[in-house]
Write a protein that holds these residues in place. Structure first.
Motif, PDB file in Angstrom:
ATOM      1  N   ALA A  30       0.835  -1.206   0.000  1.00 25.60           N
ATOM      2  CA  ALA A  30       0.000   0.000   0.000  1.00 25.60           C
ATOM      3  C   ALA A  30       0.869   1.256   0.000  1.00 25.60           C
ATOM      4  N   LEU A  31       1.948   1.245   0.774  1.00 23.24           N
ATOM      5  CA  LEU A  31       2.837   2.405   0.811  1.00 23.24           C
ATOM      6  C   LEU A  31       3.576   2.602  -0.510  1.00 23.24           C
ATOM      7  N   LEU A  32       3.954   1.517  -1.154  1.00 18.69           N
ATOM      8  CA  LEU A  32       4.585   1.633  -2.477  1.00 18.69           C
ATOM      9  C   LEU A  32       3.606   2.214  -3.493  1.00 18.69           C
ATOM     10  N   LEU A  33       2.358   1.784  -3.430  1.00 17.83           N
ATOM     11  CA  LEU A  33       1.345   2.322  -4.329  1.00 17.83           C
ATOM     12  C   LEU A  33       1.110   3.804  -4.066  1.00 17.83           C
ATOM     13  N   MET A  34       1.069   4.184  -2.794  1.00 21.08           N
ATOM     14  CA  MET A  34       0.914   5.602  -2.444  1.00 21.08           C
ATOM     15  C   MET A  34       2.091   6.416  -2.960  1.00 21.08           C
ATOM     16  N   GLY A  35       3.286   5.934  -2.725  1.00 23.06           N
ATOM     17  CA  GLY A  35       4.474   6.663  -3.166  1.00 23.06           C
ATOM     18  C   GLY A  35       4.528   6.822  -4.673  1.00 23.06           C
ATOM     19  N   SER A  36       4.183   5.766  -5.394  1.00 20.76           N
ATOM     20  CA  SER A  36       4.208   5.873  -6.859  1.00 20.76           C
ATOM     21  C   SER A  36       3.104   6.795  -7.358  1.00 20.76           C
ATOM     22  N   SER A  37       1.985   6.861  -6.650  1.00 16.84           N
ATOM     23  CA  SER A  37       0.903   7.770  -7.044  1.00 16.84           C
ATOM     24  C   SER A  37       1.285   9.217  -6.780  1.00 16.84           C
TER      25      SER A  37
END
Length: 134
Positions: A30-37
């Motif tokens: 979830a944090l990787l997805l947030m960071g990439s967004s």
């Protein structure tokens, strides 16, 4: 699942290990997805929404102060419990809002702005709220 807990069965072997690995990966994913967004936008774009500032001020200051006021009126609450409760209310917003926006195809920028600002602003507001609790 309740039956498994009530029986106390703990040895799941390969299946249990697989479930554990998937469960352990949910937060980092979830944090990787947030960071990439968030990385799709320029940093200054994260600072241009006045509604995000209002939402973050409400979430990081108004909610914890109101929680502190109510908790102090409640009989039998220890100072440690009050401080824990209020500091929990003072934490920055999580990534669920952004993940829901992405999942349902909605504009995630306002939610990402709130998340970004709340993380940055919490560096100042958490110590402020902590001094109020003490």
């Amino acid at each position: 699942m309740l039956g498994i807990v009530l029986t106390g069965w703990t040895d799941w072997g390969v299946l249990g290990d697989s479930i554990s690995i998937v469960g352990t990966m949910t937060t980092p994913a979830a944090l990787l997805l947030m960071g990439s967004s968030i990385a799709k936008y320029r940093p200054l774009e994260m600072l241009t929404n006045w509604r995000a500032y209002a939402a973050v001020a409400f979430r990081l200051v108004v909610v914890p102060v109101a929680c502190l006021a109510v908790a102090r009126l409640w009989p039998g609450m220890t100072p440690m419990f009050i401080a824990t409760l209020v500091l929990d209310m003072a934490m920055p917003v999580g990534s669920n809002g952004t993940l829901y926006c992405l999942q349902y195809g909605k504009d995630a920028r306002p939610m990402m702005q709130c998340t970004f600002l709340s993380i940055i602003c919490s560096i100042l507001t958490i110590p402020l709220v902590a001094t109020l609790c003490g």
